[in-house]
Design an enzyme around this catalytic site. Sequence first.
Site, PDB file in Angstrom:
ATOM      1  N   GLU A   1       0.857  -1.186   0.000  1.00  0.00           N
ATOM      2  CA  GLU A   1       0.000   0.000   0.000  1.00  0.00           C
ATOM      3  C   GLU A   1       0.897   1.241   0.000  1.00  0.00           C
ATOM      4  O   GLU A   1       1.980   1.227   0.589  1.00  0.00           O
ATOM      5  CB  GLU A   1      -0.863  -0.093   1.275  1.00  0.00           C
ATOM      6  N   ASP A   2       0.455   2.301  -0.637  1.00  0.00           N
ATOM      7  CA  ASP A   2       1.264   3.524  -0.615  1.00  0.00           C
ATOM      8  C   ASP A   2       1.175   4.216   0.744  1.00  0.00           C
ATOM      9  O   ASP A   2       2.168   4.605   1.324  1.00  0.00           O
ATOM     10  CB  ASP A   2       0.873   4.492  -1.756  1.00  0.00           C
ATOM     11  N   ILE A   3      -0.060   4.353   1.259  1.00  0.00           N
ATOM     12  CA  ILE A   3      -0.214   5.076   2.525  1.00  0.00           C
ATOM     13  C   ILE A   3      -1.352   4.488   3.362  1.00  0.00           C
ATOM     14  O   ILE A   3      -2.400   4.128   2.815  1.00  0.00           O
ATOM     15  CB  ILE A   3      -0.435   6.594   2.276  1.00  0.00           C
ATOM     16  N   VAL A   4      -1.106   4.365   4.658  1.00  0.00           N
ATOM     17  CA  VAL A   4      -2.175   4.003   5.589  1.00  0.00           C
ATOM     18  C   VAL A   4      -2.605   5.292   6.268  1.00  0.00           C
ATOM     19  O   VAL A   4      -1.835   5.935   6.981  1.00  0.00           O
ATOM     20  CB  VAL A   4      -1.717   2.968   6.632  1.00  0.00           C
ATOM     21  N   ASP A   5      -3.844   5.678   5.989  1.00  0.00           N
ATOM     22  CA  ASP A   5      -4.399   6.926   6.526  1.00  0.00           C
ATOM     23  C   ASP A   5      -5.376   6.547   7.636  1.00  0.00           C
ATOM     24  O   ASP A   5      -4.961   6.317   8.779  1.00  0.00           O
ATOM     25  CB  ASP A   5      -5.061   7.676   5.360  1.00  0.00           C
TER      26      ASP A   5
ATOM     27  N   THR B   1      -9.437   1.224   4.181  1.00  0.00           N
ATOM     28  CA  THR B   1      -9.239   0.411   2.985  1.00  0.00           C
ATOM     29  C   THR B   1      -8.605  -0.928   3.370  1.00  0.00           C
ATOM     30  O   THR B   1      -9.113  -2.000   3.028  1.00  0.00           O
ATOM     31  CB  THR B   1      -8.280   1.137   1.999  1.00  0.00           C
TER      32      THR B   1
HETATM   33  C1  PRP Z   1      -5.826   6.106  -0.999  1.00  0.00           C
HETATM   34  C2  PRP Z   1      -4.447   5.585  -0.716  1.00  0.00           C
HETATM   35  C3  PRP Z   1      -4.716   4.387   0.130  1.00  0.00           C
HETATM   36  C4  PRP Z   1      -5.940   4.773   0.905  1.00  0.00           C
HETATM   37  C5  PRP Z   1      -5.543   5.190   2.276  1.00  0.00           C
HETATM   38  O1  PRP Z   1      -6.306   5.381  -2.070  1.00  0.00           O
HETATM   39  O2  PRP Z   1      -3.780   5.261  -1.909  1.00  0.00           O
HETATM   40  O3  PRP Z   1      -4.998   3.266  -0.657  1.00  0.00           O
HETATM   41  O4  PRP Z   1      -6.537   5.858   0.199  1.00  0.00           O
HETATM   42  O5  PRP Z   1      -6.612   5.683   2.986  1.00  0.00           O
HETATM   43  P1  PRP Z   1      -7.280   4.948   4.226  1.00  0.00           P
HETATM   44  O6  PRP Z   1      -6.176   4.413   5.106  1.00  0.00           O
HETATM   45  O7  PRP Z   1      -8.021   6.081   4.866  1.00  0.00           O
HETATM   46  O8  PRP Z   1      -8.168   3.866   3.718  1.00  0.00           O
HETATM   47  P2  PRP Z   1      -7.446   5.884  -3.042  1.00  0.00           P
HETATM   48  O9  PRP Z   1      -8.729   5.258  -2.610  1.00  0.00           O
HETATM   49  O10 PRP Z   1      -7.371   7.374  -3.138  1.00  0.00           O
HETATM   50  O11 PRP Z   1      -7.082   5.209  -4.403  1.00  0.00           O
HETATM   51  P3  PRP Z   1      -5.734   5.292  -5.280  1.00  0.00           P
HETATM   52  O12 PRP Z   1      -4.776   4.293  -4.655  1.00  0.00           O
HETATM   53  O13 PRP Z   1      -6.195   4.886  -6.629  1.00  0.00           O
HETATM   54  O14 PRP Z   1      -5.208   6.704  -5.217  1.00  0.00           O
END
Ligand code: PRP
Length: 173
Positions: free
Chosen positions: A98-102, A106
Amino acid sequence: MGRAVKRIVFTEAQIAERVRELGAEITAAYPEGELLVLGLLKGSFIFLSDLVRHIRRSLQVDFLVAASYGDGTVSSGTVRLLYDPETKLEGKHILLVEDIVDTGRTLGRLMDLLGQRGPKSLEICALLHKHIAEELRHPTRFIGFDAPNEFLVGYGLDHAENFRHIPYIASLQ
Ligand code: PRP
């Protein structure tokens, strides 16, 4: 007009160095068994392609597509699965990239789903982690950087689909 980059948070060189280290950590963590590196699109596409080239063992690559954000900068709270990996997960070590855990919303939902498919192990590798994820019960085994609680773009991360291509990670104005 789109928004502009405010400040570079992680440089190209810092990212390259850390991705190399993560590759070594992952190589050491999986001495045996089949390893499937599962990239969560679209945000992980650059990180995943750099990372797998630093993992010195056999592996397979597949992708998942889920969407949780719309065009804004605040999580909408919904996760949609748009593509399910075709590769068999049963009996394999699954590393979800995953790129980022916010908020962790997800990943929390995806981990529950993937865990039901009989993997030998199931772990998360995230380039960035904001450490505010209250909705993720599963710990993130591999973390690139602790990230500030700002809206970040670049190296795969977008704002309304822009900025994914910039080679460093920056915060937005
Ligand atoms: C973004 C990001 C992570 C996720 C993190 O994806 O790339 O996958 O949100 O947020 P969370 O921890 O609050 O779930 P996005 O849905 O924007 O899709 P993308 O990867 O296509 O940019």
